[in-house]
Design a protein around this motif. Structure first.
Motif, PDB file in Angstrom:
ATOM      1  N   LEU A  21       0.820  -1.208   0.000  1.00  0.00           N
ATOM      2  CA  LEU A  21       0.000   0.000   0.000  1.00  0.00           C
ATOM      3  C   LEU A  21       0.858   1.263   0.000  1.00  0.00           C
ATOM      4  N   TYR A  22       2.069   1.174   0.513  1.00  0.00           N
ATOM      5  CA  TYR A  22       2.974   2.326   0.451  1.00  0.00           C
ATOM      6  C   TYR A  22       3.259   2.682  -1.009  1.00  0.00           C
ATOM      7  N   PHE A  23       3.493   1.681  -1.833  1.00  0.00           N
ATOM      8  CA  PHE A  23       3.840   1.936  -3.232  1.00  0.00           C
ATOM      9  C   PHE A  23       2.617   2.142  -4.122  1.00  0.00           C
ATOM     10  N   ASP A  24       1.520   1.434  -3.841  1.00  0.00           N
ATOM     11  CA  ASP A  24       0.346   1.509  -4.713  1.00  0.00           C
ATOM     12  C   ASP A  24      -0.724   2.473  -4.213  1.00  0.00           C
ATOM     13  N   LYS A  25      -0.513   3.069  -3.056  1.00  0.00           N
ATOM     14  CA  LYS A  25      -1.404   4.089  -2.479  1.00  0.00           C
ATOM     15  C   LYS A  25      -2.708   3.496  -1.949  1.00  0.00           C
ATOM     16  N   ALA A  26      -3.496   2.853  -2.805  1.00  0.00           N
ATOM     17  CA  ALA A  26      -4.781   2.299  -2.367  1.00  0.00           C
ATOM     18  C   ALA A  26      -5.107   1.061  -3.187  1.00  0.00           C
ATOM     19  N   LEU A  99       3.703   7.948   6.162  1.00  0.00           N
ATOM     20  CA  LEU A  99       3.601   6.824   5.235  1.00  0.00           C
ATOM     21  C   LEU A  99       2.984   7.204   3.894  1.00  0.00           C
ATOM     22  N   HIS A 100       2.582   8.459   3.753  1.00  0.00           N
ATOM     23  CA  HIS A 100       2.143   8.978   2.455  1.00  0.00           C
ATOM     24  C   HIS A 100       3.232   9.832   1.818  1.00  0.00           C
ATOM     25  N   ASN A 101       4.435   9.739   2.356  1.00  0.00           N
ATOM     26  CA  ASN A 101       5.588  10.504   1.868  1.00  0.00           C
ATOM     27  C   ASN A 101       5.419  12.009   2.038  1.00  0.00           C
ATOM     28  N   LYS A 198       9.692   4.633  -8.984  1.00  0.00           N
ATOM     29  CA  LYS A 198       8.521   4.368  -8.151  1.00  0.00           C
ATOM     30  C   LYS A 198       7.513   5.511  -8.166  1.00  0.00           C
ATOM     31  N   PHE A 199       8.018   6.761  -8.146  1.00  0.00           N
ATOM     32  CA  PHE A 199       7.113   7.897  -7.986  1.00  0.00           C
ATOM     33  C   PHE A 199       7.349   9.033  -8.981  1.00  0.00           C
ATOM     34  N   GLY A 200       8.317   8.869  -9.908  1.00  0.00           N
ATOM     35  CA  GLY A 200       8.670   9.960 -10.804  1.00  0.00           C
ATOM     36  C   GLY A 200       8.279   9.725 -12.254  1.00  0.00           C
ATOM     37  N   VAL A 201       8.975  10.419 -13.164  1.00  0.00           N
ATOM     38  CA  VAL A 201       8.626  10.356 -14.586  1.00  0.00           C
ATOM     39  C   VAL A 201       8.947   8.998 -15.207  1.00  0.00           C
ATOM     40  N   ALA A 202       9.751   8.197 -14.534  1.00  0.00           N
ATOM     41  CA  ALA A 202      10.076   6.862 -15.049  1.00  0.00           C
ATOM     42  C   ALA A 202       9.250   5.781 -14.365  1.00  0.00           C
ATOM     43  N   GLU A 375      10.574  15.477 -12.410  1.00  0.00           N
ATOM     44  CA  GLU A 375       9.673  16.379 -11.702  1.00  0.00           C
ATOM     45  C   GLU A 375       9.969  16.363 -10.196  1.00  0.00           C
ATOM     46  N   LEU A 376      10.707  15.360  -9.756  1.00  0.00           N
ATOM     47  CA  LEU A 376      11.088  15.272  -8.341  1.00  0.00           C
ATOM     48  C   LEU A 376      12.300  16.153  -8.053  1.00  0.00           C
ATOM     49  N   GLY A 377      13.222  16.222  -9.013  1.00  0.00           N
ATOM     50  CA  GLY A 377      14.372  17.108  -8.910  1.00  0.00           C
ATOM     51  C   GLY A 377      15.200  16.902  -7.660  1.00  0.00           C
ATOM     52  N   PHE A 378      15.412  17.985  -6.936  1.00  0.00           N
ATOM     53  CA  PHE A 378      16.278  17.970  -5.765  1.00  0.00           C
ATOM     54  C   PHE A 378      15.716  17.101  -4.641  1.00  0.00           C
ATOM     55  N   ASN A 379      14.409  16.833  -4.675  1.00  0.00           N
ATOM     56  CA  ASN A 379      13.789  16.004  -3.634  1.00  0.00           C
ATOM     57  C   ASN A 379      13.908  14.510  -3.915  1.00  0.00           C
ATOM     58  N   ALA A 380      14.415  14.160  -5.089  1.00  0.00           N
ATOM     59  CA  ALA A 380      14.431  12.750  -5.485  1.00  0.00           C
ATOM     60  C   ALA A 380      15.216  11.885  -4.507  1.00  0.00           C
ATOM     61  N   GLU A 381      16.352  12.374  -4.026  1.00  0.00           N
ATOM     62  CA  GLU A 381      17.162  11.556  -3.116  1.00  0.00           C
ATOM     63  C   GLU A 381      16.440  11.335  -1.791  1.00  0.00           C
ATOM     64  N   LEU A 382      15.768  12.368  -1.281  1.00  0.00           N
ATOM     65  CA  LEU A 382      15.013  12.218  -0.032  1.00  0.00           C
ATOM     66  C   LEU A 382      13.899  11.190  -0.204  1.00  0.00           C
ATOM     67  N   ILE A 383      13.200  11.244  -1.329  1.00  0.00           N
ATOM     68  CA  ILE A 383      12.137  10.276  -1.596  1.00  0.00           C
ATOM     69  C   ILE A 383      12.733   8.876  -1.741  1.00  0.00           C
ATOM     70  N   GLY A 384      13.883   8.796  -2.397  1.00  0.00           N
ATOM     71  CA  GLY A 384      14.540   7.507  -2.572  1.00  0.00           C
ATOM     72  C   GLY A 384      14.935   6.851  -1.266  1.00  0.00           C
ATOM     73  N   THR A 385      15.337   7.644  -0.275  1.00  0.00           N
ATOM     74  CA  THR A 385      15.710   7.056   1.012  1.00  0.00           C
ATOM     75  C   THR A 385      14.489   6.499   1.741  1.00  0.00           C
ATOM     76  N   ALA A 386      13.329   7.145   1.560  1.00  0.00           N
ATOM     77  CA  ALA A 386      12.094   6.596   2.133  1.00  0.00           C
ATOM     78  C   ALA A 386      11.740   5.284   1.444  1.00  0.00           C
TER      79      ALA A 386
END
Length: 415
Positions: A21-26, A99-101, A198-202, A375-386
């Motif tokens: 559910l973390y990856f697929d939201k619902a 848990l919703h990032n 997981k969450f970006g343009v790819a 579209e994640l840009g500078f935040n991509a690494e922070l999202i990646g660590t989660a």
């Protein structure tokens, strides 16, 4: 023993549900049953218990498709929290997300130079502890601490062979011991690649090369839908491809590396020298300004139309494009994503990159590879660590929160 085995299996299923559910939201109960390959009754029972325990909540009914609309479930965002740490050679950012990032506290950025800094590890641990204390979040609600960092990283053993000397002790074990939470580390560019997939343009791309445009030039590779680390875990040293004869000396000790010719640090150095040489520019610089201040100013100036800044970035983009031509010939990727700090000037870099690809890349291969700007840009690494934490949520026995809770409930009910 039989009771404990049953509880452990039940908890493992619940961990799998939380991760999915973390990856697929619902998802609906039927969806979860299908993707987890578990029976509907067992999944339904686990969902009910997770709702009662405060990990899940009902999100409403799915859109009508002609039949009975299924009830959808999602994570309770405040059930647990993740501490995300994004490091580069010059600074460290720390953030806490639910848990919703979604951030639950302000991101803190601190100067922390890694090169020739024997105190870097101690300072990093202090920064993490101070951040957690300031957040007010109980440590038993922190599911893990994910840390992205530059260098040669052995994620499985917890070592960084380039920075953060731990005197032979695993970084993950040492930091976990000092902070009281499970810790995972990975190369910064690899985490950026995971975030984009997981969450970006790819998202859902199976073969994608993600370029981390930062103070260095990193590469994260998704091959057949999975992060590719290579035989020793060090795959993706894109910045040290030797492209230029008699080029500048790189930090790795060799000459002609891409990083020594086209990284943001190099662009900043060229800007400083150019201003001293009299180039007309809106850029302002003093000798006291650190390179990261100059680098950020260059990107801002370029987006505002400063010709000198655009020229500097275009030169770097052309060199990056030349290196990408090699990458395309070897990997034949579905897409290449420009991500990280430098994604903010992605549109400026695209034209010179495409020019280099036209010159150096076989047209049939270049045509089949899509260039994308993050579209994640500078935040991509922070999202990646989660993502790193949640990827390991159902794999590692470090995460015992649900198991321990159920064992405790079972013991209480018997008493």
């Amino acid at each position: 023993m039989e009771s404990k085995t049953r509880i452990v299996k039940s908890a493992e299923l619940k961990n799998s549900i939380i991760k999915r559910l973390y990856f697929d939201k619902a998802l609906s109960c039927a969806d979860l049953s299908e993707v987890l390959e578990k029976s509907v009754p067992s999944v339904s029972k686990a969902i009910s218990e997770l709702i009662e325990e405060g990990f899940l909540m009902e999100q409403g009914y799915a859109p009508s498709s002609g039949g009975r609309r299924p009830l959808m479930y999602c994570l309770q965002p405040s059930a647990m929290y993740i501490v995300t740490v994004a490091m580069d050679q010059l600074s460290t950012r720390i953030q806490m997300v639910d848990l919703h990032n979604q951030p639950i506290a302000e991101t803190v950025m601190t100067e922390l130079k890694l090169f020739h800094n024997p105190n870097a590890l101690t300072l990093l641990i202090d920064y993490i502890n101070d951040y957690i204390d300031a957040s007010g979040v109980p440590r038993d609600k922190i599911v893990g601490i994910g840390i992205g960092m530059p260098g040669f990283i052995d994620s499985a053993k917890g070592f960084n062979y380039t920075y953060l000397d731990s005197d032979g002790q695993s970084l993950t074990e040492l930091i976990a011991e000092k902070t009281g939470a499970p810790v995972y580390i990975a190369n910064d560019s690899s985490l950026i690649a995971i975030a984009e997939q997981k969450f970006g343009v790819a998202k859902n791309h199976n073969d994608v090369m993600v370029i981390n445009l930062g103070w260095g030039i990193g590469l994260g590779m998704i091959v057949n839908g999975e992060l590719y680390r290579g035989h020793s875990g060090f795959a993706g040293e894109f910045s040290h491809i030797p492209l230029f004869d008699d080029g500048a000396l790189c930090t790795c000790g060799k000459r002609g590396c891409l990083e020594a010719e086209a990284s943001m640090l190099v662009v900043a150095e060229k800007a400083i020298q150019g201003i001293k040489d009299g180039h007309i520019s809106s850029l302002k610089h003093t000798d006291k300004d650190p390179y990261k201040v100059v680098g950020n100013a260059i990107m801002e100036a370029a987006n505002n139309g400063d010709q000198f800044a655009i020229e500097l970035l275009s030169d770097a983009g052309y060199k990056i494009g030349k290196a990408l031509a090699i990458l395309i010939h070897i990997m034949n990727p579905e897409s290449i994503v420009l991500s990280g700090r430098g994604a903010i000037v992605g549109k400026i870099l695209l034209a010179p990159i495409q020019q280099a690809l036209t010159k150096y890349c076989i047209p049939r291969l270049a045509k089949s590879t899509e260039l994308l700007i993050s579209e994640l840009g500078f935040n991509a690494e922070l999202i990646g660590t989660a993502v790193l934490i949640m990827e390991n949520f159902d794999k590692d026995n470090k995460n015992q929160s649900i198991i321990n809770k159920q064992l405790s409930m079972e013991k209480t009910s018997k008493n």
